[in-house]
Design an enzyme around this catalytic site. Structure first.
Site, PDB file in Angstrom:
ATOM      1  N   SER A   1       7.502  -1.372   5.338  1.00 41.16           N
ATOM      2  CA  SER A   1       7.052  -0.547   5.826  1.00 41.16           C
ATOM      3  C   SER A   1       5.537  -0.946   6.577  1.00 41.16           C
ATOM      4  O   SER A   1       5.168  -0.625   7.651  1.00 41.16           O
ATOM      5  CB  SER A   1       6.544   0.676   5.048  1.00 41.16           C
ATOM      6  OG  SER A   1       5.737   0.266   3.921  1.00 41.16           O
TER       7      SER A   1
ATOM      8  N   GLY B   1       5.422  15.126   6.705  1.00 46.34           N
ATOM      9  CA  GLY B   1       5.399  13.953   7.138  1.00 46.34           C
ATOM     10  C   GLY B   1       6.906  13.294   7.249  1.00 46.34           C
ATOM     11  O   GLY B   1       7.223  12.679   6.746  1.00 46.34           O
TER      12      GLY B   1
ATOM     13  N   ASN C   1       3.994   5.696  -1.088  1.00 44.62           N
ATOM     14  CA  ASN C   1       3.510   4.179  -1.430  1.00 44.62           C
ATOM     15  C   ASN C   1       2.001   4.484  -2.334  1.00 44.62           C
ATOM     16  O   ASN C   1       1.181   5.496  -1.956  1.00 44.62           O
ATOM     17  CB  ASN C   1       3.248   3.267  -0.679  1.00 44.62           C
ATOM     18  CG  ASN C   1       4.784   2.942  -0.178  1.00 44.62           C
ATOM     19  OD1 ASN C   1       5.640   2.817  -0.684  1.00 44.62           O
ATOM     20  ND2 ASN C   1       4.873   2.410   1.121  1.00 44.62           N
TER      21      ASN C   1
ATOM     22  N   GLY D   1       9.101  11.290   8.490  1.00 45.53           N
ATOM     23  CA  GLY D   1       9.423   9.712   9.006  1.00 45.53           C
ATOM     24  C   GLY D   1      10.743   9.515   8.392  1.00 45.53           C
ATOM     25  O   GLY D   1      11.403  10.318   8.081  1.00 45.53           O
TER      26      GLY D   1
ATOM     27  N   LYS E   1       6.362  -0.170  -8.756  1.00 47.04           N
ATOM     28  CA  LYS E   1       6.616  -0.234  -7.069  1.00 47.04           C
ATOM     29  C   LYS E   1       5.421  -0.745  -6.578  1.00 47.04           C
ATOM     30  O   LYS E   1       5.731  -1.224  -5.416  1.00 47.04           O
ATOM     31  CB  LYS E   1       7.167   1.370  -6.904  1.00 47.04           C
ATOM     32  CG  LYS E   1       7.158   1.568  -5.113  1.00 47.04           C
ATOM     33  CD  LYS E   1       8.513   1.055  -4.831  1.00 47.04           C
ATOM     34  CE  LYS E   1       8.651   1.412  -3.392  1.00 47.04           C
ATOM     35  NZ  LYS E   1       8.640   3.044  -2.833  1.00 47.04           N
TER      36      LYS E   1
ATOM     37  N   ASN F   1       5.592  -3.764  -3.584  1.00 48.87           N
ATOM     38  CA  ASN F   1       4.983  -3.665  -2.649  1.00 48.87           C
ATOM     39  C   ASN F   1       4.021  -4.901  -1.985  1.00 48.87           C
ATOM     40  O   ASN F   1       3.849  -5.220  -0.975  1.00 48.87           O
ATOM     41  CB  ASN F   1       4.513  -2.277  -2.168  1.00 48.87           C
ATOM     42  CG  ASN F   1       5.463  -1.179  -2.008  1.00 48.87           C
ATOM     43  OD1 ASN F   1       6.578  -1.494  -1.417  1.00 48.87           O
ATOM     44  ND2 ASN F   1       5.364   0.013  -2.175  1.00 48.87           N
TER      45      ASN F   1
ATOM     46  N   ASN G   1       5.269  -6.639   1.053  1.00 44.77           N
ATOM     47  CA  ASN G   1       4.790  -5.939   2.220  1.00 44.77           C
ATOM     48  C   ASN G   1       3.877  -6.654   3.182  1.00 44.77           C
ATOM     49  O   ASN G   1       4.089  -6.897   4.353  1.00 44.77           O
ATOM     50  CB  ASN G   1       4.092  -4.675   1.910  1.00 44.77           C
ATOM     51  CG  ASN G   1       5.325  -3.611   1.612  1.00 44.77           C
ATOM     52  OD1 ASN G   1       6.126  -3.901   1.263  1.00 44.77           O
ATOM     53  ND2 ASN G   1       5.162  -2.324   2.031  1.00 44.77           N
TER      54      ASN G   1
ATOM     55  N   LYS H   1       1.760   8.910   5.085  1.00 46.81           N
ATOM     56  CA  LYS H   1       1.055   7.635   4.586  1.00 46.81           C
ATOM     57  C   LYS H   1      -0.070   7.978   3.779  1.00 46.81           C
ATOM     58  O   LYS H   1      -0.879   8.877   3.863  1.00 46.81           O
ATOM     59  CB  LYS H   1       0.547   6.834   5.962  1.00 46.81           C
ATOM     60  CG  LYS H   1       1.571   6.388   7.063  1.00 46.81           C
ATOM     61  CD  LYS H   1       2.626   5.158   6.385  1.00 46.81           C
ATOM     62  CE  LYS H   1       3.280   4.697   7.563  1.00 46.81           C
ATOM     63  NZ  LYS H   1       3.946   3.487   6.769  1.00 46.81           N
TER      64      LYS H   1
END
Length: 315
Positions: free
Chosen positions: A251, A7, A102, A9, A178, A182, A186, A76
């Site tokens: 994100s 992944g 996440n 990214g 965290k 988020n 987010n 993800k």
């Protein structure tokens, strides 16, 4: 060390790029457009202190994890099971998987699928893709890893590569800290499509109050779930406000803007789900989850329509 990044990214390219820059053998597994650019020019890693093209292996297939000592899982959260099943047959017996994602339950989901050492990690990094094969690092980059057989060795390797890494027995609490960050930022950022500084400037004290309500629900759920995190709402909100760079989009905002499925079910949605299970009301998180889900579904309908048009079904 031989490392594979599943992944690749913005997060995966930053950590993989730093490890490759330090001399480790790294394979990035990502999307075709990124892979083509990296194969042609190398990975461009643009940071506050350097801007370099790094020679690094890249591929689009899960077979890229073959013989890797460590796999950094950076997909993800909704794609965790699919990614693990895709690479399962290629994993060496001694491979360790580190979840740089996440959400708070990815490591457990991976352990349910493979008999390998799996380490949960908490990621604090500001990075974005500036284009195919080009990652921009805006700041931070710390990792917190849970204790395990490979943890201390990995931490030494990462620290030597310029990635500040520590091992903590309270990774669950750090993951939830965290998660709260988020949840507080987010979804709001995704809905209004503004970076943090502009959001605070335009929203004024209302932003602070909204974050306080979100955080209060998150802490109530965490407390009922036996998670070891700060119980002080005001202190947590102040830390969030000080942590997020002023120009940083979330994100989730990026997912919405680029018409990609978001991780909302593993962020505010996780709070809602645990709240239901524990008997804790979470109306603000529920509202944010629902609104982002509407955008996700709208984008999914648009993707389906475009795909059908391309196949000649619709005109």
């Amino acid at each position: 060390m031989k490392v594979a990044v599943m992944g690749a990214g913005a997060v995966g390219c930053f950590y993989g790029g730093m490890l490759a820059r330090a001399g480790h053998e790294v394979t990035l597994i990502g999307r075709q457009n990124h892979v083509a650019s990296i194969r042609r020019d190398g990975l461009r890693l643009e940071s506050l202190s350097f801007d370099e093209f790094i020679e690094i292996t890249a591929c689009t297939d899960a077979s890229g994890v073959v013989s890797a000592d460590a796999i950094l899982l950076c997909v993800k959260s909704p794609d965790t099971e699919a990614a693990v099943l895709a690479m399962k047959q290629y994993l060496s017996e001694s491979a360790v998987i580190v979840t740089l994602q996440n959400g708070v339950d990815n490591a457990e989901r991976v352990r349910a699928l493979v008999e390998r050492e799996v380490l949960a990690a908490v990621v604090y990094v500001g990075s974005e893709m500036g284009g195919p094969g080009h990652v921009r690092h805006h700041g931070r980059g710390e990792l917190i890893i849970e204790p395990g057989t490979s943890s201390e060795r990995l931490a030494r390797i990462l620290n030597d590569a310029g990635i500040s890494t520590s091992v903590s027995a309270n990774v669950r609490g750090a993951l939830w800290e965290k998660l709260v960050l988020n949840c507080a930022y987010n979804a709001i950022s995704a809905l209004v499509q503004l970076p943090f500084g502009d959001l605070c400037q335009r929203g004024g004290t209302a932003v602070n109050r909204a974050m306080r309500d979100i955080v209060a629900e998150c802490i109530a759920v965490a407390s009922a779930d036996g998670v070891n995190i700060s119980r002080d709402v005001d202190e947590t909100v102040a830390r969030i406000m000080a942590t997020i760079p002023a120009g940083q989009y979330s994100s989730t905002a990026h997912d919405v803007a680029t018409h990609r499925p978001s991780e909302i079910d593993h962020l505010n949605g996780h709070i809602v789900g645990r709240g239901v299970a524990l008997g804790i009301a979470t109306p603000v998180n529920h509202l944010l989850m629902m609104m982002v889900r509407v955008l996700d579904n709208q984008r999914a309908d648009q993707r389906s329509t475009k795909a059908a048009s391309a196949d000649g079904v619709l005109i």
